[in-house]
Design a protein around this motif. Structure first.
Motif, mmCIF file in Angstrom:
data_model
loop_
_atom_site.group_PDB
_atom_site.id
_atom_site.type_symbol
_atom_site.label_atom_id
_atom_site.label_comp_id
_atom_site.label_asym_id
_atom_site.label_seq_id
_atom_site.Cartn_x
_atom_site.Cartn_y
_atom_site.Cartn_z
ATOM 1 N N ASN A 6 -28.726 -23.442 -4.321
ATOM 2 C CA ASN A 6 -30.068 -23.579 -3.790
ATOM 3 C C ASN A 6 -30.563 -25.020 -3.844
ATOM 4 O OD1 ASN A 6 -31.954 -22.028 -2.510
ATOM 5 N ND2 ASN A 6 -33.132 -21.597 -4.340
ATOM 6 N N SER A 7 -29.677 -25.955 -4.170
ATOM 7 C CA SER A 7 -30.116 -27.334 -4.292
ATOM 8 C C SER A 7 -30.600 -27.873 -2.955
ATOM 9 C CB SER A 7 -29.001 -28.213 -4.858
ATOM 10 O OG SER A 7 -27.936 -28.264 -3.965
ATOM 11 N N SER A 8 -31.484 -28.839 -3.034
ATOM 12 C CA SER A 8 -32.154 -29.339 -1.836
ATOM 13 C C SER A 8 -31.200 -29.985 -0.836
ATOM 14 C CB SER A 8 -33.237 -30.333 -2.233
ATOM 15 O OG SER A 8 -32.667 -31.408 -2.925
ATOM 16 N N HIS A 9 -30.058 -30.471 -1.278
ATOM 17 C CA HIS A 9 -29.155 -31.141 -0.349
ATOM 18 C C HIS A 9 -28.140 -30.185 0.263
ATOM 19 C CE1 HIS A 9 -27.257 -31.303 -4.291
ATOM 20 N NE2 HIS A 9 -26.120 -31.205 -3.645
ATOM 21 N N ASN A 10 -28.146 -28.928 -0.109
ATOM 22 C CA ASN A 10 -27.204 -27.952 0.429
ATOM 23 C C ASN A 10 -27.786 -27.333 1.689
ATOM 24 O OD1 ASN A 10 -25.454 -25.919 1.030
ATOM 25 N ND2 ASN A 10 -25.434 -25.024 -1.010
ATOM 26 N N ILE A 37 -47.188 -26.072 7.342
ATOM 27 C CA ILE A 37 -46.460 -26.944 6.441
ATOM 28 C C ILE A 37 -46.393 -26.230 5.086
ATOM 29 C CG2 ILE A 37 -46.382 -29.189 5.305
ATOM 30 C CD1 ILE A 37 -46.143 -29.314 8.389
ATOM 31 N N ILE A 38 -45.171 -26.026 4.606
ATOM 32 C CA ILE A 38 -44.948 -25.340 3.336
ATOM 33 C C ILE A 38 -44.358 -26.345 2.364
ATOM 34 C CG2 ILE A 38 -43.735 -23.431 2.192
ATOM 35 C CD1 ILE A 38 -45.751 -22.526 4.344
ATOM 36 N N SER A 39 -44.964 -26.474 1.193
ATOM 37 C CA SER A 39 -44.420 -27.367 0.178
ATOM 38 C C SER A 39 -43.914 -26.542 -0.992
ATOM 39 C CB SER A 39 -45.478 -28.367 -0.281
ATOM 40 O OG SER A 39 -46.567 -27.692 -0.845
ATOM 41 N N GLY A 40 -43.043 -27.136 -1.774
ATOM 42 C CA GLY A 40 -42.541 -26.463 -2.958
ATOM 43 C C GLY A 40 -41.064 -26.153 -2.923
ATOM 44 N N GLY A 41 -40.361 -26.554 -1.889
ATOM 45 C CA GLY A 41 -38.923 -26.354 -1.836
ATOM 46 C C GLY A 41 -38.502 -25.125 -1.057
ATOM 47 N N ILE A 42 -37.196 -24.979 -0.930
ATOM 48 C CA ILE A 42 -36.617 -23.925 -0.108
ATOM 49 C C ILE A 42 -36.900 -22.537 -0.672
ATOM 50 C CG2 ILE A 42 -34.331 -23.959 -1.194
ATOM 51 C CD1 ILE A 42 -35.031 -23.629 2.590
ATOM 52 N N PHE A 43 -36.993 -22.403 -1.991
ATOM 53 C CA PHE A 43 -37.300 -21.117 -2.614
ATOM 54 C C PHE A 43 -38.645 -20.586 -2.112
ATOM 55 C CE2 PHE A 43 -39.355 -18.688 -6.015
ATOM 56 C CZ PHE A 43 -38.416 -17.685 -6.212
ATOM 57 N N HIS A 44 -39.660 -21.423 -2.133
ATOM 58 C CA HIS A 44 -40.986 -21.008 -1.665
ATOM 59 C C HIS A 44 -40.995 -20.780 -0.160
ATOM 60 C CE1 HIS A 44 -42.792 -22.952 -5.466
ATOM 61 N NE2 HIS A 44 -42.460 -21.699 -5.669
ATOM 62 N N PHE A 45 -40.233 -21.603 0.559
ATOM 63 C CA PHE A 45 -40.175 -21.433 2.006
ATOM 64 C C PHE A 45 -39.565 -20.089 2.373
ATOM 65 C CE2 PHE A 45 -38.099 -22.336 6.179
ATOM 66 C CZ PHE A 45 -39.272 -22.415 6.913
ATOM 67 N N LYS A 46 -38.513 -19.670 1.640
ATOM 68 C CA LYS A 46 -37.907 -18.365 1.918
ATOM 69 C C LYS A 46 -38.884 -17.228 1.629
ATOM 70 C CE LYS A 46 -34.019 -19.205 -0.326
ATOM 71 N NZ LYS A 46 -32.671 -19.051 -0.881
ATOM 72 N N HIS A 47 -39.705 -17.363 0.604
ATOM 73 C CA HIS A 47 -40.724 -16.343 0.331
ATOM 74 C C HIS A 47 -41.773 -16.312 1.443
ATOM 75 C CE1 HIS A 47 -39.736 -14.481 -3.482
ATOM 76 N NE2 HIS A 47 -39.178 -15.638 -3.801
ATOM 77 N N HIS A 48 -42.091 -17.464 1.992
ATOM 78 C CA HIS A 48 -43.007 -17.528 3.135
ATOM 79 C C HIS A 48 -42.429 -16.741 4.306
ATOM 80 C CE1 HIS A 48 -45.574 -19.216 6.288
ATOM 81 N NE2 HIS A 48 -44.480 -19.634 6.919
ATOM 82 N N VAL A 73 -31.633 -11.630 1.279
ATOM 83 C CA VAL A 73 -31.086 -12.742 0.495
ATOM 84 C C VAL A 73 -31.845 -12.879 -0.823
ATOM 85 C CG1 VAL A 73 -30.871 -15.269 0.422
ATOM 86 C CG2 VAL A 73 -30.186 -14.009 2.466
ATOM 87 N N LEU A 74 -33.165 -12.768 -0.776
ATOM 88 C CA LEU A 74 -33.971 -12.881 -1.990
ATOM 89 C C LEU A 74 -33.656 -11.758 -2.968
ATOM 90 C CD1 LEU A 74 -37.402 -13.938 -0.467
ATOM 91 C CD2 LEU A 74 -35.830 -15.368 -1.778
ATOM 92 N N VAL A 75 -33.505 -10.545 -2.463
ATOM 93 C CA VAL A 75 -33.184 -9.396 -3.320
ATOM 94 C C VAL A 75 -31.811 -9.592 -3.950
ATOM 95 C CG1 VAL A 75 -32.640 -6.922 -3.299
ATOM 96 C CG2 VAL A 75 -34.698 -7.756 -2.167
ATOM 97 N N LYS A 76 -30.846 -10.023 -3.159
ATOM 98 C CA LYS A 76 -29.494 -10.267 -3.681
ATOM 99 C C LYS A 76 -29.526 -11.334 -4.766
ATOM 100 C CE LYS A 76 -24.841 -11.602 -2.346
ATOM 101 N NZ LYS A 76 -23.998 -12.128 -1.287
ATOM 102 N N ASN A 77 -30.285 -12.400 -4.547
ATOM 103 C CA ASN A 77 -30.402 -13.458 -5.544
ATOM 104 C C ASN A 77 -31.021 -12.935 -6.841
ATOM 105 O OD1 ASN A 77 -29.280 -15.282 -3.777
ATOM 106 N ND2 ASN A 77 -31.218 -16.240 -3.226
ATOM 107 N N LEU A 78 -32.020 -12.056 -6.719
ATOM 108 C CA LEU A 78 -32.631 -11.458 -7.916
ATOM 109 C C LEU A 78 -31.621 -10.610 -8.678
ATOM 110 C CD1 LEU A 78 -36.185 -10.331 -6.754
ATOM 111 C CD2 LEU A 78 -35.636 -12.008 -8.499
ATOM 112 N N GLU A 79 -30.820 -9.856 -7.951
ATOM 113 C CA GLU A 79 -29.801 -9.015 -8.591
ATOM 114 C C GLU A 79 -28.766 -9.866 -9.314
ATOM 115 O OE1 GLU A 79 -28.372 -6.722 -5.285
ATOM 116 O OE2 GLU A 79 -30.058 -5.325 -5.374
ATOM 117 N N VAL A 80 -28.333 -10.941 -8.698
ATOM 118 C CA VAL A 80 -27.357 -11.834 -9.329
ATOM 119 C C VAL A 80 -27.953 -12.449 -10.593
ATOM 120 C CG1 VAL A 80 -26.130 -14.034 -9.045
ATOM 121 C CG2 VAL A 80 -26.065 -12.321 -7.233
#
Length: 97
Positions: A6-10, A37-48, A73-80
């Motif tokens: 989930n790093s910003s450069h990936n 405009i969404i700030s806070g990184g890709i994690f927050h953007f995916k929740h948006h 994807v978010l659910v899978k990440n939570l399970e992992v």
């Protein structure tokens, strides 16, 4: 050190397909669907995009198939994450014996 998926450069992260990057540090995103405009990184953007209402206003213009894909994807990440937490707890118990 292992790189984080989930790093910003990936740029392979599924969330990157739905933004217009406006920040060199990958902390602000321009949503292709609602133009916000969404700030806070890709994690927050995916929740948006998934319309979870977690930390950000849900996107009112996102396509249903995109919303469901991102939510999956978010659910899978939570399970992992939960499985890793349980594994660490189990390993920690073995160390106490």
């Amino acid at each position: 050190m292992a790189s984080r998926k989930n790093s910003s450069h990936n740029r392979l992260n599924v969330g990157w397909q739905h933004d217009i990057n406006i920040d060199k540090n990958f902390r602000k995103f321009h949503c292709k669907y609602c133009q916000k405009i969404i700030s806070g990184g890709i994690f927050h953007f995916k929740h948006h995009l998934a319309c979870t209402s977690k930390d950000f206003e849900p996107c009112q213009q996102v396509l249903e198939n995109v919303k469901h894909m991102i939510l999956g994807v978010l659910v899978k990440n939570l399970e992992v994450t939960e499985n890793k937490r349980k594994a660490h707890q189990y390993i920690g118990k073995d160390d106490d014996d």
